[in-house]
Write an enzyme that holds these catalytic residues in place. Structure first.
Site, PDB file in Angstrom:
ATOM      1  CG  ASP A  90      34.255   9.108 -10.150  1.00  0.00           C
ATOM      2  OD1 ASP A  90      33.076   8.716 -10.267  1.00  0.00           O
ATOM      3  OD2 ASP A  90      35.062   8.580  -9.369  1.00  0.00           O
ATOM      4  CD  GLN A  96      37.848   1.825  -9.446  1.00  0.00           C
ATOM      5  OE1 GLN A  96      37.377   2.131 -10.543  1.00  0.00           O
ATOM      6  NE2 GLN A  96      37.083   1.560  -8.402  1.00  0.00           N
ATOM      7  CE  LYS A 115      33.816   2.538 -12.430  1.00  0.00           C
ATOM      8  NZ  LYS A 115      34.748   2.900 -11.340  1.00  0.00           N
TER       9      LYS A 115
END
Length: 281
Positions: A121, A98, A54
Site C-alpha cells: 500500500d 486499513q 479488496k
C-alpha cells in the site's frame, strides 16, 4: 468545452486482467498463490466495505486474501506486534492496514511496523523515500493509481503546472513526488491555503486530495485543465464536478475514477512483491 472522462473502472479492469495473468503465471512457476493480508481495527462501516471490495478483487484475479480483524480498543503496541508477526510470516506477500485507525492508535508507528518488502500500500517511510528518489519500491496505492490512469489516457505532464490540493503522507505528498518525477512543476496547496482559487487558476493539472466535498469550485478551474478528484464522501468528490467538467479537458468521475485504480494498483504491487520474495529465497 466538455471534459473527457478519465474512466478508472475501464482502466482498472484492464490492469486487473494483467494481474490475473501474472498470478496464474506465478502459481505455475512457484506452486503457491500470492497472498494479501488486510488488517482492520474497529468497526467502521466504510472500512469494512473497502476491505470486502479488496477481498473480492483478490478472488477475481486468483489471489489469496486474509482478513485480520482487531478490536477498536487495542493499543498501538498490540497492533504493532501483530503487524510485525505478519511481516515475519513467509506466507504473506502484502500487508494493508486499513485507514483510518481509531484516534488513540499511533498510525505512523503502525505503518512503520510493516516490512517494506510487504508494504504494497506504500505507506512506510521507506516506500516514500524510494519512490521520491525514483529507486523502485512500492508507490502509495492511490497516487500510483492516479499516475496509471493519466498514463492510460496519455495525458502529457512534462512542463505542466500541477497543483496538488492536500498534503497527507499517503496521498497528497506522494502524488506530488510522482508528478515531479514526470517533469511537472508541482505546487502543494491545502485547506489553509489563502489564495487557493488563484493557484488553481494557474494549474494545468489539478489533483484534489483534501477530503472536503466540493471544496474546489468549478469556476476555479483553468480552461483545458486535467482534473483528478481523489476525494470521496457520500458519492461526492472534492471538486464541484458538473461545473468543472464544463471547463476541463479531462476529469475523473466520483465514484468510478480514482477508487478502482487504487485497488488495481494494490493488487499489482502484491503480485510484484510475491515475485520479489521468491527471487530472494
Amino acid at each position: 468545452m466538455t471534459a473527457r472522462i478519465l474512466d478508472g473502472r475501464a482502466v482498472s479492469a484492464a490492469m486487473l486482467e494483467r494481474v490475473r495473468r501474472e498470478v496464474a503465471e506465478f502459481v505455475d512457476a512457484y506452486d503457491r498463490t500470492p497472498t494479501l493480508v488486510t488488517v482492520l481495527v474497529g468497526d467502521d462501516p466504510a472500512s469494512h466495505t473497502y476491505v470486502r471490495m479488496k477481498a473480492n478483487r483478490c478472488a477475481k484475479v486468483g489471489m489469496d486474501s486474509r482478513r485480520v480483524e482487531l478490536d477498536a480498543t487495542i493499543s498501538t503496541e498490540t497492533l504493532v506486534s501483530r503487524l510485525r508477526e505478519l511481516s515475519a510470516d513467509a506466507g504473506v506477500d502484502g500487508i494493508l492496514l486499513q485507514h483510518p485507525v481509531p484516534d488513540h492508535i499511533d498510525e505512523r508507528a503502525a505503518f512503520e511496523a510493516i516490512d517494506p518488502s510487504k508494504d504494497v500500500d506504500g505507506v512506510t517511510r521507506t516506500s516514500f523515500a524510494t519512490m521520491a528518489f525514483d529507486e523502485g519500491g512500492f508507490r502509495s496505492a492511490t497516487p500510483g493509481g492516479i499516475m496509471a490512469l493519466l498514463n492510460a489516457y496519455e495525458v502529457p505532464l512534462a512542463g505542466k503546472h500541477a497543483v496538488v490540493v492536500g498534503r497527507s503522507p499517503i496521498l497528497g505528498k506522494p502524488v506530488g513526488m510522482l508528478l515531479l518525477a514526470r517533469d511537472a512543476t508541482v505546487t502543494y496547496c491545502h485547506s489553509r491555503t489563502a489564495d487557493l482559487a488563484d493557484r488553481l487558476a494557474e494549474a494545468d493539472v489539478v489533483v484534489a486530495a483534501v477530503g472536503r466535498p466540493e471544496m474546489i469550485r468549478g469556476d476555479w478551474i483553468k480552461p483545458g485543465a486535467v482534473v483528478v478528484d481523489a476525494g470521496y464522501a457520500d458519492n461526492t468528490g472534492d471538486v464541484e464536478y458538473a461545473a468543472a467538467a464544463e471547463k476541463a479537458s479531462f476529469i475523473t468521475p466520483v465514484p468510478g475514477g480514482v477508487g478502482p485504480m487504487t485497488i488495481a494498483t494494490l493488487l499489482a504491487q502484491t503480485v510484484g512483491a510475491a515475485r520479489d520474495h521468491e527471487a530472494t529465497r
